[in-house]
Write a protein that holds these residues in place. Structure first.
Motif, short mmCIF file in Angstrom:
data_model
loop_
_atom_site.label_atom_id
_atom_site.label_comp_id
_atom_site.label_asym_id
_atom_site.label_seq_id
_atom_site.Cartn_x
_atom_site.Cartn_y
_atom_site.Cartn_z
N ASP A 1 13.86 -36.72 -26.09
CA ASP A 1 12.75 -37.65 -25.97
C ASP A 1 12.42 -37.85 -24.49
O ASP A 1 13.30 -38.19 -23.70
N PHE A 2 11.17 -37.60 -24.11
CA PHE A 2 10.77 -37.76 -22.71
C PHE A 2 9.32 -38.23 -22.65
O PHE A 2 8.56 -38.03 -23.59
N ASN A 3 8.99 -38.85 -21.55
CA ASN A 3 7.64 -39.30 -21.28
C ASN A 3 7.03 -38.29 -20.31
O ASN A 3 7.61 -38.02 -19.26
N THR A 4 5.86 -37.76 -20.63
CA THR A 4 5.27 -36.74 -19.76
C THR A 4 5.02 -37.26 -18.35
O THR A 4 5.14 -36.51 -17.38
N GLN A 5 4.71 -38.54 -18.20
CA GLN A 5 4.50 -39.10 -16.87
C GLN A 5 5.77 -39.06 -16.03
O GLN A 5 5.71 -38.92 -14.81
N SER A 6 6.92 -39.18 -16.69
CA SER A 6 8.19 -39.16 -15.94
C SER A 6 8.46 -37.78 -15.33
O SER A 6 9.23 -37.67 -14.38
N LEU A 7 7.80 -36.75 -15.85
CA LEU A 7 7.98 -35.41 -15.29
C LEU A 7 7.32 -35.27 -13.93
O LEU A 7 7.56 -34.31 -13.21
N TYR A 8 6.47 -36.23 -13.56
CA TYR A 8 5.82 -36.20 -12.25
C TYR A 8 6.70 -36.81 -11.16
O TYR A 8 6.35 -36.79 -9.99
N ASP A 9 7.84 -37.35 -11.55
CA ASP A 9 8.80 -37.88 -10.58
C ASP A 9 9.81 -36.77 -10.30
O ASP A 9 10.50 -36.30 -11.22
N PRO A 10 9.91 -36.30 -9.06
CA PRO A 10 10.78 -35.16 -8.75
C PRO A 10 12.24 -35.34 -9.18
O PRO A 10 12.84 -34.41 -9.72
N LYS A 11 12.82 -36.52 -8.95
CA LYS A 11 14.22 -36.72 -9.31
C LYS A 11 14.41 -36.66 -10.83
O LYS A 11 15.32 -36.00 -11.33
N THR A 12 13.53 -37.32 -11.57
CA THR A 12 13.61 -37.31 -13.03
C THR A 12 13.40 -35.89 -13.55
O THR A 12 14.13 -35.43 -14.43
N PHE A 13 12.42 -35.19 -12.99
CA PHE A 13 12.15 -33.82 -13.41
C PHE A 13 13.38 -32.95 -13.20
O PHE A 13 13.78 -32.19 -14.08
N PHE A 14 14.00 -33.06 -12.02
CA PHE A 14 15.17 -32.24 -11.72
C PHE A 14 16.34 -32.60 -12.64
O PHE A 14 17.08 -31.72 -13.09
N ASP A 15 16.50 -33.88 -12.95
CA ASP A 15 17.55 -34.30 -13.88
C ASP A 15 17.33 -33.68 -15.26
O ASP A 15 18.27 -33.19 -15.89
N TYR A 16 16.09 -33.71 -15.74
CA TYR A 16 15.78 -33.08 -17.02
C TYR A 16 16.07 -31.58 -16.96
O TYR A 16 16.64 -31.00 -17.88
N ALA A 17 15.66 -30.95 -15.87
CA ALA A 17 15.85 -29.50 -15.73
C ALA A 17 17.33 -29.13 -15.79
O ALA A 17 17.71 -28.16 -16.44
N THR A 18 18.17 -29.92 -15.13
CA THR A 18 19.60 -29.61 -15.16
C THR A 18 20.21 -29.83 -16.54
O THR A 18 21.21 -29.20 -16.87
N GLN A 19 19.59 -30.67 -17.35
CA GLN A 19 20.08 -30.90 -18.72
C GLN A 19 19.79 -29.71 -19.63
O GLN A 19 20.59 -29.40 -20.51
N VAL A 20 18.64 -29.07 -19.44
CA VAL A 20 18.21 -28.06 -20.41
C VAL A 20 18.29 -26.62 -19.92
O VAL A 20 18.13 -25.70 -20.71
N ILE A 21 18.55 -26.41 -18.65
CA ILE A 21 18.66 -25.05 -18.11
C ILE A 21 20.14 -24.77 -17.85
O ILE A 21 20.79 -25.49 -17.09
N ALA A 22 20.66 -23.74 -18.48
CA ALA A 22 22.08 -23.44 -18.40
C ALA A 22 22.49 -22.86 -17.05
O ALA A 22 23.60 -23.07 -16.59
N GLY A 23 21.59 -22.15 -16.40
CA GLY A 23 21.92 -21.50 -15.13
C GLY A 23 21.97 -22.48 -13.97
O GLY A 23 21.58 -23.65 -14.09
#
Length: 66
Positions: free
Chosen positions: A25-47
């Protein structure tokens, strides 16, 4: 190290697909925050994406980066 635009371009598709695929569950507006975006990315990208930490240097994603 790649520039911010390159990192964002490469991670944005993988992150969005990963969030949707994993039913996170995520809010699309939160993806515009670099720290939040990077946190999400580290959750879903295995590499290792530590080389894209330069995204965290931005206070927010500008209109151009949105």
């Amino acid at each position: 190290m790649a520039d911010i635009k390159t990192n964002l371009r490469e991670l944005s598709v993988a992150t969005t697909i990963g969030l949707l695929k994993n039913h996170i569950d995520f809010n699309t507006q939160s993806l515009y925050d670099p720290k939040t975006f990077f946190d999400y990315a580290t959750q879903v990208i295995a590499g290792d994406i530590s080389s894209a930490r330069n995204l965290n240097l931005l206070p927010s994603f500008s209109n151009e980066l949105k």
